[in-house]
Design a protein around this motif. Structure first.
Motif, mmCIF file in Angstrom:
data_model
loop_
_atom_site.group_PDB
_atom_site.id
_atom_site.type_symbol
_atom_site.label_atom_id
_atom_site.label_comp_id
_atom_site.label_asym_id
_atom_site.label_seq_id
_atom_site.Cartn_x
_atom_site.Cartn_y
_atom_site.Cartn_z
ATOM 1 N N LEU A 10 0.826 -1.197 0.000
ATOM 2 C CA LEU A 10 0.000 0.000 0.000
ATOM 3 C C LEU A 10 0.865 1.253 0.000
ATOM 4 O O LEU A 10 1.960 1.263 0.571
ATOM 5 C CB LEU A 10 -0.910 0.009 1.225
ATOM 6 N N PRO A 11 0.407 2.321 -0.634
ATOM 7 C CA PRO A 11 1.141 3.594 -0.565
ATOM 8 C C PRO A 11 1.345 4.030 0.872
ATOM 9 O O PRO A 11 0.437 3.927 1.698
ATOM 10 C CB PRO A 11 0.225 4.563 -1.330
ATOM 11 N N LEU A 12 2.549 4.471 1.187
ATOM 12 C CA LEU A 12 2.940 4.927 2.522
ATOM 13 C C LEU A 12 3.014 3.813 3.550
ATOM 14 O O LEU A 12 3.308 4.054 4.716
ATOM 15 C CB LEU A 12 1.995 6.030 3.031
ATOM 16 N N SER A 13 2.758 2.572 3.151
ATOM 17 C CA SER A 13 2.908 1.395 4.016
ATOM 18 C C SER A 13 2.222 1.550 5.375
ATOM 19 O O SER A 13 2.844 1.373 6.428
ATOM 20 C CB SER A 13 4.399 1.081 4.229
ATOM 21 N N PRO A 14 0.922 1.870 5.405
ATOM 22 C CA PRO A 14 0.236 2.001 6.706
ATOM 23 C C PRO A 14 0.191 0.667 7.441
ATOM 24 O O PRO A 14 0.017 -0.379 6.839
ATOM 25 C CB PRO A 14 -1.170 2.465 6.306
ATOM 26 N N ASN A 15 0.347 0.732 8.750
ATOM 27 C CA ASN A 15 0.400 -0.484 9.560
ATOM 28 C C ASN A 15 -1.020 -0.981 9.856
ATOM 29 O O ASN A 15 -1.486 -0.982 11.003
ATOM 30 C CB ASN A 15 1.167 -0.224 10.849
ATOM 31 N N LEU A 16 -1.720 -1.430 8.802
ATOM 32 C CA LEU A 16 -3.105 -1.858 8.932
ATOM 33 C C LEU A 16 -3.231 -3.326 9.293
ATOM 34 O O LEU A 16 -4.205 -3.741 9.916
ATOM 35 C CB LEU A 16 -3.863 -1.582 7.631
ATOM 36 N N PHE A 17 -2.239 -4.124 8.875
ATOM 37 C CA PHE A 17 -2.268 -5.549 9.186
ATOM 38 C C PHE A 17 -0.856 -6.087 9.073
ATOM 39 O O PHE A 17 0.043 -5.429 8.543
ATOM 40 C CB PHE A 17 -3.216 -6.306 8.230
ATOM 41 N N SER A 18 -0.638 -7.288 9.590
ATOM 42 C CA SER A 18 0.685 -7.915 9.528
ATOM 43 C C SER A 18 0.618 -9.151 8.633
ATOM 44 O O SER A 18 -0.467 -9.675 8.349
ATOM 45 C CB SER A 18 1.165 -8.304 10.932
ATOM 46 N N GLY A 19 1.776 -9.604 8.205
ATOM 47 C CA GLY A 19 1.822 -10.773 7.342
ATOM 48 C C GLY A 19 1.405 -10.446 5.917
ATOM 49 O O GLY A 19 1.458 -9.292 5.485
ATOM 50 N N ARG A 20 0.960 -11.496 5.182
ATOM 51 C CA ARG A 20 0.583 -11.324 3.786
ATOM 52 C C ARG A 20 -0.817 -11.884 3.552
ATOM 53 O O ARG A 20 -1.218 -12.865 4.185
ATOM 54 C CB ARG A 20 1.572 -12.021 2.850
ATOM 55 N N ILE A 21 -1.522 -11.246 2.635
ATOM 56 C CA ILE A 21 -2.837 -11.707 2.200
ATOM 57 C C ILE A 21 -2.692 -12.306 0.804
ATOM 58 O O ILE A 21 -2.023 -11.727 -0.052
ATOM 59 C CB ILE A 21 -3.844 -10.540 2.188
ATOM 60 N N PHE A 22 -3.314 -13.453 0.589
ATOM 61 C CA PHE A 22 -3.185 -14.169 -0.692
ATOM 62 C C PHE A 22 -1.712 -14.416 -1.008
ATOM 63 O O PHE A 22 -1.276 -14.288 -2.150
ATOM 64 C CB PHE A 22 -3.850 -13.388 -1.831
ATOM 65 N N PRO A 57 16.359 -18.021 8.035
ATOM 66 C CA PRO A 57 15.306 -18.327 9.025
ATOM 67 C C PRO A 57 13.953 -18.573 8.350
ATOM 68 O O PRO A 57 13.732 -18.166 7.203
ATOM 69 C CB PRO A 57 15.252 -17.055 9.890
ATOM 70 N N PRO A 58 13.040 -19.218 9.054
ATOM 71 C CA PRO A 58 11.674 -19.381 8.531
ATOM 72 C C PRO A 58 11.060 -18.017 8.205
ATOM 73 O O PRO A 58 11.260 -17.042 8.941
ATOM 74 C CB PRO A 58 10.931 -20.058 9.686
ATOM 75 N N GLY A 59 10.309 -17.967 7.125
ATOM 76 C CA GLY A 59 9.630 -16.731 6.758
ATOM 77 C C GLY A 59 10.543 -15.650 6.217
ATOM 78 O O GLY A 59 10.136 -14.485 6.127
ATOM 79 N N HIS A 60 11.775 -16.004 5.839
ATOM 80 C CA HIS A 60 12.738 -15.029 5.323
ATOM 81 C C HIS A 60 13.370 -15.558 4.028
ATOM 82 O O HIS A 60 13.280 -16.749 3.723
ATOM 83 C CB HIS A 60 13.824 -14.733 6.350
ATOM 84 N N GLU A 62 9.372 -12.112 4.594
ATOM 85 C CA GLU A 62 8.412 -12.233 3.501
ATOM 86 C C GLU A 62 7.453 -11.051 3.454
ATOM 87 O O GLU A 62 6.949 -10.677 2.398
ATOM 88 C CB GLU A 62 7.644 -13.546 3.599
ATOM 89 N N GLU A 63 7.201 -10.440 4.603
ATOM 90 C CA GLU A 63 6.315 -9.278 4.650
ATOM 91 C C GLU A 63 6.885 -8.115 3.848
ATOM 92 O O GLU A 63 6.137 -7.270 3.339
ATOM 93 C CB GLU A 63 6.093 -8.841 6.104
ATOM 94 N N ASN A 64 8.211 -8.053 3.698
ATOM 95 C CA ASN A 64 8.853 -6.933 3.009
ATOM 96 C C ASN A 64 8.812 -7.051 1.496
ATOM 97 O O ASN A 64 9.187 -6.114 0.793
ATOM 98 C CB ASN A 64 10.304 -6.799 3.464
ATOM 99 N N LEU A 65 8.386 -8.190 0.983
ATOM 100 C CA LEU A 65 8.337 -8.358 -0.464
ATOM 101 C C LEU A 65 7.273 -7.449 -1.063
ATOM 102 O O LEU A 65 6.143 -7.383 -0.578
ATOM 103 C CB LEU A 65 8.034 -9.812 -0.822
#
Length: 249
Positions: free
Chosen positions: A70-82, A183-186, A209-212
């Motif tokens: 998302l633009p500006l990377s708002p902290n709305l949720f953690s992890g990944r969707i889909f 590590p796991p998730g990286h 993985e969240e940073n992708l």
């Protein structure tokens, strides 16, 4: 036509224009957030695959969506969707872990649980040497960034993905490393310009993985000599026509 009718017509015309602009902006926002994001190559770390002045589209849905989609990377949720895992060898855009305001682009080399090491310039994955074949030299400084011949090696990863790497400095600082355990998730990222890449061997570290952000897809424009695409008068001399509409591999 009365003055009132003329005023209403002008107001209606202005309202329609504003409405069209708002719809266009919303459509552009949706496309950028969920489908494609334009990206320009800021450094030479991915040479010879990607050059400074390359402009490409990144597919946002390739790995699913995180707050960094998302633009500006708002902290709305953690992890990944889909979420969908990257494949080894993908060229991926991600947020720099120490400073997520910065975008980086590298090649995915190590998956979660992998053991990664460089020995005498050769890449090892889980204790096995990745095939590395010298395929020649490049003398074009627009590709190598140096005014001398540079050795080119082709690597082939365990899943069959092949790509060229530059060897600017034999026995360089990144040619011999400790063994990294992802590590796991990286993920473990490396640049194709092995002696001129700040990647997971150095300050980038393991990439969550969240940073992708997405997978590099296609080069839609390329211009040399640090010129801007808006400097149309430089296109005849500085544009790289052979790189246009090339898929990133």
């Amino acid at each position: 036509m009365s003055v009132a009718e003329k005023t209403a017509k002008k107001s209606g015309g202005l309202g329609e224009t504003v409405n069209v602009i708002v719809q266009a902006l919303l459509l552009a926002l949706v496309i950028r957030t969920f489908l494609f994001q334009p990206f320009s190559i800021p450094s030479g770390s991915m040479r010879p695959t990607l050059l400074e002045g390359d402009y490409l589209f990144v597919t946002k849905w390739a790995y699913g969506y995180s707050r960094y989609s998302l633009p500006l990377s708002p902290n709305l949720f953690s992890g990944r969707i889909f979420g969908s895992a990257p494949e080894r060898g993908d060229v991926a855009v991600f947020k720099f872990p120490p400073n997520p305001s910065l975008d980086y682009i590298k090649r995915v080399i190590g998956l979660p649980g992998d053991r990664i090491q460089m020995q005498d310039g050769q890449l090892f994955i889980n204790g096995t040497a990745v095939p590395r074949e010298k395929v020649g030299q490049i003398t074009n400084p627009d590709i190598t960034e140096v005014d001398r011949p540079v050795d080119v090696y082709r690597e082939t990863l365990p899943n069959g993905v092949s790509y060229d790497t530059l060897d600017l400095t034999p026995n360089g600082i990144g040619d011999n490393t400790r063994e990294y355990i992802v590590p796991p998730g990286h993920y473990f990222m490396m640049g194709d310009n092995r002696d001129n890449s700040t990647d997971s061997r150095f300050t980038v570290g393991y990439v969550p993985e969240e940073n992708l952000v997405g997978r590099a897809n296609i080069i839609f424009f390329s211009i040399a000599e640090g010129a801007s695409p808006l400097e149309i008068w430089k296109w005849p001399t500085d544009m790289r026509p052979s790189r246009l509409l090339n898929f990133v591999r």
